[in-house]
Design an enzyme around this catalytic site. Structure first.
Site, PDB file in Angstrom:
ATOM      1  N   ASP A   1     -21.715  -9.000 -27.258  1.00 22.75           N
ATOM      2  CA  ASP A   1     -20.650 -10.001 -27.398  1.00 22.75           C
ATOM      3  C   ASP A   1     -20.756 -10.642 -28.778  1.00 22.75           C
ATOM      4  O   ASP A   1     -21.776 -10.526 -29.464  1.00 22.75           O
ATOM      5  CB  ASP A   1     -20.751 -11.075 -26.311  1.00 22.75           C
ATOM      6  CG  ASP A   1     -19.658 -12.138 -26.431  1.00 22.75           C
ATOM      7  OD1 ASP A   1     -18.484 -11.750 -26.604  1.00 22.75           O
ATOM      8  OD2 ASP A   1     -19.962 -13.336 -26.387  1.00 22.75           O
TER       9      ASP A   1
ATOM     10  N   CYS B   1     -16.819  -8.703 -24.676  1.00 20.58           N
ATOM     11  CA  CYS B   1     -16.077  -9.572 -25.601  1.00 20.58           C
ATOM     12  C   CYS B   1     -14.629  -9.115 -25.578  1.00 20.58           C
ATOM     13  O   CYS B   1     -14.336  -7.961 -25.900  1.00 20.58           O
ATOM     14  CB  CYS B   1     -16.666  -9.444 -27.007  1.00 20.58           C
ATOM     15  SG  CYS B   1     -15.751 -10.304 -28.303  1.00 20.58           S
ATOM     16  N   ASN B   2     -13.725  -9.996 -25.188  1.00 21.05           N
ATOM     17  CA  ASN B   2     -12.313  -9.629 -25.105  1.00 21.05           C
ATOM     18  C   ASN B   2     -11.752  -9.224 -26.460  1.00 21.05           C
ATOM     19  O   ASN B   2     -10.983  -8.269 -26.568  1.00 21.05           O
ATOM     20  CB  ASN B   2     -11.499 -10.792 -24.532  1.00 21.05           C
ATOM     21  CG  ASN B   2     -11.801 -11.062 -23.075  1.00 21.05           C
ATOM     22  OD1 ASN B   2     -12.791 -11.713 -22.749  1.00 21.05           O
ATOM     23  ND2 ASN B   2     -10.963 -10.556 -22.192  1.00 21.05           N
TER      24      ASN B   2
ATOM     25  N   CYS C   1     -11.577 -14.957 -22.344  1.00 17.27           N
ATOM     26  CA  CYS C   1     -12.700 -14.906 -23.286  1.00 17.27           C
ATOM     27  C   CYS C   1     -13.959 -15.118 -22.466  1.00 17.27           C
ATOM     28  O   CYS C   1     -13.998 -16.004 -21.599  1.00 17.27           O
ATOM     29  CB  CYS C   1     -12.559 -15.985 -24.364  1.00 17.27           C
ATOM     30  SG  CYS C   1     -14.018 -16.194 -25.414  1.00 17.27           S
TER      31      CYS C   1
ATOM     32  N   HIS D   1     -16.688 -16.442 -23.095  1.00 19.99           N
ATOM     33  CA  HIS D   1     -17.337 -17.754 -23.227  1.00 19.99           C
ATOM     34  C   HIS D   1     -16.827 -18.744 -22.173  1.00 19.99           C
ATOM     35  O   HIS D   1     -17.559 -19.643 -21.747  1.00 19.99           O
ATOM     36  CB  HIS D   1     -17.060 -18.356 -24.615  1.00 19.99           C
ATOM     37  CG  HIS D   1     -17.881 -17.788 -25.723  1.00 19.99           C
ATOM     38  ND1 HIS D   1     -17.616 -16.564 -26.292  1.00 19.99           N
ATOM     39  CD2 HIS D   1     -18.958 -18.282 -26.397  1.00 19.99           C
ATOM     40  CE1 HIS D   1     -18.489 -16.334 -27.260  1.00 19.99           C
ATOM     41  NE2 HIS D   1     -19.311 -17.357 -27.342  1.00 19.99           N
TER      42      HIS D   1
END
EC number: 5.1.1.3
Length: 257
Positions: free
Chosen positions: A12, A75-76, A185, A187
């Site tokens: 990521d 990770c998008n 996302c 996160h």
């Protein structure tokens, strides 16, 4: 070492992909995982496409040098711009992540579907193609959230700063019915509790972590690459920042309930 005994690589732009790693570890508890966070270069969501590609390939090369049997691009942003190139260049299963819009639509709750994501994820053709599948029948609104991953990279996942950030983003929806919020996302799941507070727990919150982890398991099973022996797997975390604080934060987020 047989291929079954090799670790699974996770990547990521920072600590966000740990939200996906947690789901994968629950689903595949016998496996070993190597996680690489590129916090030195975070965020990816506001960078140029070619820069994101170069950083993603650097991270993949690092994990490949450790002998991984599969890679999850958790990770998008990196998925949206590099996943096809990665699959053309590396001969292992490579699984990406994208906003979980389909599950949100299938809830059939009525009301607006909000997709929180980085500006780059929302600007990419991959996202436009995803939107095209549903935009004629659903009320879908992309919500760019620049700055939020940076706060989470600092370990700020609750409190006034996060509350005020999310309150500002969602204040325009106060009088609207929101059916679901898609976390686009990796996160963002770390601020889910505050997001529920801001939206008064009225919307379903959906992220793609489980779907990605399930796809990882499916591909490993189909390729006969799952570990068979009765053991408890381990997680090893690397980070491009190479300092103790970011490693400590990474393990803290991994162990967060």
């Amino acid at each position: 070492m047989s291929i079954n005994d090799k670790p699974i690589g996770f990547f990521d732009s920072g600590v966000g992909g740990i939200s996906v790693l947690k789901e994968a570890f629950k689903l595949l508890p016998k496996e070993d995982f190597l996680y690489y966070g590129d916090s030195k270069n975070t965020p990816y969501g506001t960078k140029k496409v070619e820069e994101v590609k170069a950083l993603t390939f650097n991270a993949t090369d690092f994990l490949m040098s450790k002998g991984i049997k599969a890679l999850v691009v958790a990770c998008n942003t990196a998925t949206s711009v590099t996943i096809n190139d990665l699959r053309e260049n590396y001969d292992i299963p490579i699984i990406g992540i994208e906003p979980a819009l389909k599950p949100a639509v299938e809830l059939k709750k009525g009301g607006k579907i909000i997709i929180m994501a980085t500006p780059m994820t929302l600007a990419e053709k991959k996202f436009a193609n995803l939107m095209d599948l549903y935009k004629e029948t659903e009320d879908i609104e992309p919500l760019p959230c620049p700055g939020l991953p940076e706060l989470i990279e600092q370990g700020i996942v609750s409190g006034d700063v996060i509350y005020n950030y999310l309150k500002d983003k969602f204040s325009k929806y106060d009088d609207e019915k929101i059916s679901s919020i898609v976390l686009g996302c990796t996160h963002y799941p770390f601020v889910e509790e505050t997001l529920k507070e801001v939206t008064h727990n009225k919307a379903c919150i959906i992220d793609g972590s489980f779907g990605t982890s399930r796809e990882l398991k499916r591909q490993l099973k189909n390729s006969n690459m799952l570990r068979e022996e009765n053991r408890v797997g381990k997680v090893t975390i690397f980070n491009s920042r190479e300092d103790k604080d970011i490693i400590d934060l990474s393990y803290k987020l991994f162990n967060m309930k």
